[in-house]
Design a protein around this motif. Structure first.
Motif, mmCIF file in Angstrom:
data_model
loop_
_atom_site.group_PDB
_atom_site.id
_atom_site.type_symbol
_atom_site.label_atom_id
_atom_site.label_comp_id
_atom_site.label_asym_id
_atom_site.label_seq_id
_atom_site.Cartn_x
_atom_site.Cartn_y
_atom_site.Cartn_z
ATOM 1 N N ASP A 1 -39.353 10.697 43.209
ATOM 2 C CA ASP A 1 -40.791 10.869 43.449
ATOM 3 C C ASP A 1 -41.235 12.283 43.077
ATOM 4 O OD1 ASP A 1 -41.015 8.289 44.398
ATOM 5 O OD2 ASP A 1 -40.644 8.873 46.481
ATOM 6 N N ALA A 2 -40.351 13.255 43.348
ATOM 7 C CA ALA A 2 -40.652 14.653 43.044
ATOM 8 C C ALA A 2 -39.357 15.437 43.021
ATOM 9 C CB ALA A 2 -41.601 15.238 44.091
ATOM 10 N N ILE A 3 -39.374 16.596 42.380
ATOM 11 C CA ILE A 3 -38.241 17.518 42.400
ATOM 12 C C ILE A 3 -38.468 18.496 43.542
ATOM 13 C CG2 ILE A 3 -36.951 19.273 41.138
ATOM 14 C CD1 ILE A 3 -36.628 16.463 40.007
ATOM 15 N N THR A 4 -37.574 18.477 44.513
ATOM 16 C CA THR A 4 -37.736 19.365 45.669
ATOM 17 C C THR A 4 -36.685 20.467 45.704
ATOM 18 O OG1 THR A 4 -36.420 17.855 47.037
ATOM 19 C CG2 THR A 4 -38.814 17.542 47.037
ATOM 20 N N SER A 5 -35.802 20.511 44.730
ATOM 21 C CA SER A 5 -34.768 21.539 44.661
ATOM 22 C C SER A 5 -35.303 22.796 43.991
ATOM 23 C CB SER A 5 -33.562 21.013 43.881
ATOM 24 O OG SER A 5 -32.641 22.039 43.595
ATOM 25 N N ILE A 6 -34.718 23.940 44.354
ATOM 26 C CA ILE A 6 -35.069 25.181 43.658
ATOM 27 C C ILE A 6 -34.437 25.252 42.276
ATOM 28 C CG2 ILE A 6 -35.361 26.469 45.812
ATOM 29 C CD1 ILE A 6 -32.609 27.741 45.246
ATOM 30 N N ALA A 7 -33.480 24.373 41.994
ATOM 31 C CA ALA A 7 -32.798 24.368 40.692
ATOM 32 C C ALA A 7 -33.695 23.685 39.665
ATOM 33 C CB ALA A 7 -31.452 23.667 40.795
ATOM 34 N N THR A 8 -34.739 24.391 39.247
ATOM 35 C CA THR A 8 -35.745 23.781 38.380
ATOM 36 C C THR A 8 -35.196 23.399 37.007
ATOM 37 O OG1 THR A 8 -36.491 26.003 37.733
ATOM 38 C CG2 THR A 8 -37.671 24.921 39.526
ATOM 39 N N SER A 9 -34.087 24.004 36.590
ATOM 40 C CA SER A 9 -33.480 23.620 35.314
ATOM 41 C C SER A 9 -32.866 22.222 35.385
ATOM 42 C CB SER A 9 -32.412 24.630 34.900
ATOM 43 O OG SER A 9 -32.995 25.874 34.588
ATOM 44 N N ASP B 1 -10.149 9.374 28.841
ATOM 45 C CA ASP B 1 -9.603 9.161 30.187
ATOM 46 C C ASP B 1 -9.933 10.295 31.144
ATOM 47 O OD1 ASP B 1 -7.931 10.780 28.530
ATOM 48 O OD2 ASP B 1 -6.303 10.593 29.976
ATOM 49 N N VAL B 2 -10.530 11.383 30.650
ATOM 50 C CA VAL B 2 -10.821 12.552 31.490
ATOM 51 C C VAL B 2 -12.122 12.319 32.260
ATOM 52 C CG1 VAL B 2 -11.344 15.021 31.509
ATOM 53 C CG2 VAL B 2 -9.604 14.119 29.938
ATOM 54 N N PRO B 3 -12.069 12.304 33.586
ATOM 55 C CA PRO B 3 -13.288 12.066 34.372
ATOM 56 C C PRO B 3 -14.248 13.253 34.307
ATOM 57 C CG PRO B 3 -11.286 11.735 35.689
ATOM 58 C CD PRO B 3 -10.884 12.433 34.431
ATOM 59 N N VAL B 4 -15.512 12.956 34.559
ATOM 60 C CA VAL B 4 -16.547 13.981 34.673
ATOM 61 C C VAL B 4 -17.042 13.995 36.117
ATOM 62 C CG1 VAL B 4 -18.868 14.682 33.987
ATOM 63 C CG2 VAL B 4 -17.275 13.815 32.264
ATOM 64 N N ILE B 5 -17.032 15.180 36.714
ATOM 65 C CA ILE B 5 -17.623 15.360 38.034
ATOM 66 C C ILE B 5 -19.033 15.888 37.817
ATOM 67 C CG2 ILE B 5 -17.473 16.585 40.235
ATOM 68 C CD1 ILE B 5 -14.421 16.651 39.797
ATOM 69 N N ALA B 6 -20.016 15.043 38.120
ATOM 70 C CA ALA B 6 -21.418 15.335 37.817
ATOM 71 C C ALA B 6 -22.079 15.970 39.033
ATOM 72 C CB ALA B 6 -22.142 14.051 37.426
ATOM 73 N N ALA B 7 -22.363 17.254 38.940
ATOM 74 C CA ALA B 7 -22.922 18.003 40.065
ATOM 75 C C ALA B 7 -24.442 18.076 39.965
ATOM 76 C CB ALA B 7 -22.329 19.410 40.106
ATOM 77 N N GLU B 8 -25.099 17.825 41.084
ATOM 78 C CA GLU B 8 -26.548 17.956 41.182
ATOM 79 C C GLU B 8 -26.881 18.617 42.509
ATOM 80 O OE1 GLU B 8 -28.556 14.097 39.306
ATOM 81 O OE2 GLU B 8 -26.872 13.593 40.611
ATOM 82 N N THR B 9 -28.081 19.181 42.587
ATOM 83 C CA THR B 9 -28.553 19.705 43.865
ATOM 84 C C THR B 9 -29.390 18.639 44.567
ATOM 85 O OG1 THR B 9 -30.390 20.734 42.661
ATOM 86 C CG2 THR B 9 -28.534 22.152 43.277
ATOM 87 N N ASP B 10 -29.355 18.672 45.875
ATOM 88 C CA ASP B 10 -30.164 17.756 46.666
ATOM 89 C C ASP B 10 -31.638 17.996 46.352
ATOM 90 O OD1 ASP B 10 -30.918 15.893 48.535
ATOM 91 O OD2 ASP B 10 -30.657 17.227 50.255
ATOM 92 N N GLY B 11 -32.337 16.936 45.988
ATOM 93 C CA GLY B 11 -33.730 17.076 45.572
ATOM 94 C C GLY B 11 -33.913 17.060 44.077
#
Length: 317
Positions: free
Chosen positions: A207-215, A180-190
């Motif tokens: 189409d491509a990864i445009t974020s600096i968060a390469t991980s 029952d515990v929700p997950v808040i899924a965080a991503e960076t734009d791109g």
């Protein structure tokens, strides 16, 4: 003994004050290779070693490769890691420091992944960075440790790239009776493949990864992640690269711990996305890792954002 450590679970006063609710931190950035990845990758490597595999081959944007290299060194098994050109020099150096062979190929992770799979021989084991049930089983131990501490959160905040951590956390919640515990899924734009997939109802590929968060640089989340995101209560949140970097800097000041923007995405939710946490009083944030980042990198990114902001201000005048 497993290759991963049981990591500290602490209540964060600075984040609790910022979010105006209790915020707990699961500090998996303190794992020996620097990220949560060793939980699942360590389990998988041990299983392949018992099966008689003589070499580990992996593809990675950084953290998974470091974890495979670490596991191979501990198990005395040679490792080859293929990374894309976007992988930082620091991540490359850390992989090589563990004694692994490093191959740089392709403009994005999916190209590196194809190269890694083409290198497989009969006695080799392929270590996927996020799409493997063994990984999810290992990552689920993170929630086992929280449950053993008798602290049940109202929600779990974590960063999503390919979805391996997400799959493991949902598995851990389920096997501890916390479905029952929700997950808040965080991503960076791109790098927001999950949020876009949930919005459209289809597992899309960017189409491509445009974020600096390469991980977080998987163009598409794994099938299991998308399936679980439609079964388990999930709230996708997308933050800017700037917000992720600012969260990293603030976290460094608050806790003397350096993390990378991929992890900063989750921290940014706690620092600045109060609306995403509005329904919860007791929140767990997975501090997933930061070994591939440096303080100098954070400063350079901040300088870039400051320059861009100044240019926008000039344009508005």
């Amino acid at each position: 003994m497993p290759l991963h450590l049981e990591t500290p679970l602490i209540e964060s006063d600075p984040l609790s004050l910022a979010a105006r609710r209790r915020v707990w931190l699961k500090l998996d950035n303190l794992q020996p290779p620097g990220s949560f990845k060793i939980r699942g990758i360590g389990l998988a490597c041990e299983a392949h070693a018992r099966a008689g595999k003589r070499r580990f081959v992996s593809s990675s944007g950084g953290n998974a490769g470091i974890a495979v290299a670490y596991a191979g060194r501990r198990l005395s098994i040679p490792v080859v890691v293929v990374v894309p050109e976007t992988t930082t020099e620091r991540a490359r150096a850390l992989i090589q420091a563990q004694g692994a062979q490093l191959v740089v190929h392709g403009a994005a992770w999916h190209e590196a992944n194809a190269m890694a799979q083409s290198m497989l021989g009969e006695d080799d084991a392929f270590l996927h960075p996020f799409d493997d049930p063994l990984l999810w089983q290992g990552h689920a131990t993170l929630i086992d440790e929280v449950a053993a501490a008798a602290i049940k959160p109202d929600a779990v905040v974590l960063s999503v790239g390919g979805g391996g951590l997400f799959c493991g956390v949902v598995e851990g919640l389920r096997r501890n009776g916390w479905q029952d515990v929700p997950v808040i899924a965080a991503e960076t734009d791109g790098a927001d493949a999950l949020a876009r997939s949930l919005a459209t109802g289809d597992r899309i590929a960017l189409d491509a990864i445009t974020s600096i968060a390469t991980s977080l640089g998987a163009r598409q989340v794994c099938e299991q992640a998308f399936a679980l995101a439609r079964q388990h209560p999930v709230r996708p949140v997308v933050v800017s690269d700037q917000a992720a970097v600012q969260a990293c800097e603030r976290f460094l000041d608050d806790h003397r711990l350096l993390v990378e923007p991929a992890c900063g995405a989750s921290l940014a939710v706690a620092y600045g996305q109060a609306s995403a946490l509005a329904d919860f009083e007791n929140v767990l944030v997975v501090v997933c890792g930061g070994v591939t980042a440096t303080a100098e990198q954070l400063r350079r990114w901040r300088g870039t954002f400051d320059t861009m902001e100044a240019a926008r201000e000039d344009a508005r005048r």
